[in-house]
Design a protein around this motif. Sequence first.
Motif, PDB file in Angstrom:
ATOM      1  N   ARG A  73       1.527  -3.513  -0.418  1.00 59.86           N
ATOM      2  CA  ARG A  73       1.188  -2.086  -0.399  1.00 59.86           C
ATOM      3  C   ARG A  73       2.430  -1.213  -0.239  1.00 59.86           C
ATOM      4  O   ARG A  73       2.434  -0.055  -0.643  1.00 59.86           O
ATOM      5  CB  ARG A  73       0.194  -1.812   0.732  1.00 59.86           C
ATOM      6  N   LEU A  74       3.492  -1.796   0.332  1.00 61.50           N
ATOM      7  CA  LEU A  74       4.750  -1.057   0.490  1.00 61.50           C
ATOM      8  C   LEU A  74       5.710  -1.330  -0.671  1.00 61.50           C
ATOM      9  O   LEU A  74       6.860  -0.885  -0.644  1.00 61.50           O
ATOM     10  CB  LEU A  74       5.418  -1.441   1.813  1.00 61.50           C
ATOM     11  N   ASN A  75       5.234  -2.065  -1.673  1.00 60.58           N
ATOM     12  CA  ASN A  75       6.057  -2.426  -2.839  1.00 60.58           C
ATOM     13  C   ASN A  75       7.282  -3.244  -2.453  1.00 60.58           C
ATOM     14  O   ASN A  75       8.357  -3.113  -3.052  1.00 60.58           O
ATOM     15  CB  ASN A  75       6.483  -1.172  -3.618  1.00 60.58           C
ATOM     16  N   ILE A  76       7.121  -4.093  -1.431  1.00 65.57           N
ATOM     17  CA  ILE A  76       8.169  -5.041  -1.047  1.00 65.57           C
ATOM     18  C   ILE A  76       7.851  -6.348  -1.765  1.00 65.57           C
ATOM     19  O   ILE A  76       6.817  -6.961  -1.509  1.00 65.57           O
ATOM     20  CB  ILE A  76       8.218  -5.250   0.478  1.00 65.57           C
ATOM     21  N   GLY A  77       8.735  -6.767  -2.672  1.00 67.29           N
ATOM     22  CA  GLY A  77       8.420  -7.891  -3.555  1.00 67.29           C
ATOM     23  C   GLY A  77       8.644  -9.249  -2.942  1.00 67.29           C
ATOM     24  O   GLY A  77       9.584  -9.954  -3.308  1.00 67.29           O
TER      25      GLY A  77
END
Length: 541
Positions: free
Chosen positions: A29-33
């Motif tokens: 959801r935080l766009n941490i891949g």
Amino acid sequence: MKTHRILFQPMGQRGIFPEGTSILEAARRLNIGLLNVCGGNGTCGHCKVQVVSGAVSDRTQEEEQFLSPEEIESGFRLACRTIPLEDTTLQVPAEPLSAPQRTQVECRIAYPSGIGMAAFNPSAPMGLAMDLGTTKIALFLVDLETGETLASQGWMNPQIKYGEDVISRIALSDHDQRMQKTVVNELNSWIQKITKDIGRHPEDIQQAVAVGNTAMHHLFLNLPVSQLAKAPYVPAIKSEVNIKAREVGLKLAENAILHLPPLIGGFIGSDHVAAILASDHQQSTGTRLILDIGTNTEISLVAPGFISSVSCASGPAFEGAHIRHGMRGAEGAMEHVRINNCQVDVQTIGDIPPTGICGSGILDAVSQLLENGIIDKTGVMKDPGRTRIRNNEREFVLFSGDGANGTREITLTQKDVREVQLAKAAIQTGIKALLQNHHLTVKELSQVLVAGAFGNYIDLESAKAIGLLPMLPSSRFVQMGNAAGAGARMILVSALERKKSLEIAAKATLLELAVKPDFRKLFMESLVLEPYASSVGVNTP
């Protein structure tokens, strides 16, 4: 509904999430891949994070399988299996981050304590460190009073349009200044942009340091380079260079000084000197192996009494070249691959449908084919039930594609496997030759430091399984990221570190593989896809 605050370090991203949200879902959801080749099912073991503070759910059976006792003791968990029970702070190591995210922590070496800042001009507000790579260029704006990195930027080297490898560029460069002007114009453009982004001006930069391989160093200085393409590959100059930045066309302060550290040899440049310098601050005693894997791989064996270096022509396979569906590490590239029988799971950069496969994915794929018995240790595809012949070549299908959605089929061919074997054999031969030269074995290595973009993204277990890297405990490996960039910044801000870089270059001896009597034998042995460990490196009669 009860919520918890989850903080991800070192990127500093945080969010408030409903109770019951897994760490992996919060990262998404935080766009941490975070890597999750298995899709978050707990079957790949890639999404490791370290719990710094906060209570979390109990360890699961999957975590007991994938986490070592040392990792468990240090607070590591699998993000897909762990649910925060209160506000939680996490430390994310570089290994489980997908390629676009990993660039945030690519330069993973902090300034050592006690480093002397502003050693050359305390009144200079800013300095500039440059890592001039064959494929990519990185810039770092640095506050010379504090050593703080104010801004950084990386981009593809514009010289690529003249040739992807340095030999192609060398062939075009003599008596032709296009190569130098191309890179300098691009540097000036980016310097203008990143200084503007922080409210400053290029004229504020009074000190600059540039590191690069020998060819890039010579092209940048407009030095003759044709001799670098033929034996004995002698540089026009090896010593340090100190000139006015304007002499090469850089638009900085009027009297800004540009420093280029010394070179080691014809194919081992100041970028490797900077990487060795940065590795000196990894708090390791004993004998270290430092590798920067690329089209040309530089390797150094560093011990208290010596530095011995070798250059290996490993070729471009690990950069996606000469591979049928190979590509650079851009969006859509398969960067991790897992094969279980006939089931292929892949993770792509950007989590979009695959468009090709990049270096780390190629390494994974070959390792997985070997583990699943689809190729043997000689590299031969031997399983007709799981491979096919197309255009008179055997291949394995990694992704079947879907014409309706515009995705293409992606395969790994027998020729692709051979390209990987040649690349890994060149690197393994270099490592073995260095160890043999000093009567050392693999087990005597206290640390293996892997530098550069490719080395920062690879799965170490895959690299060890095929013999690209020696079979040693994972605790002895450090994936350094842009070590050359870190070393360049150290040289920029400290007189002591600059002096050390001169000492490193002077101390290093160059091992020429071509004149080693058993070179061919070592290389042929290294083509085999298998781990290597304890006995390797001992000289035999």
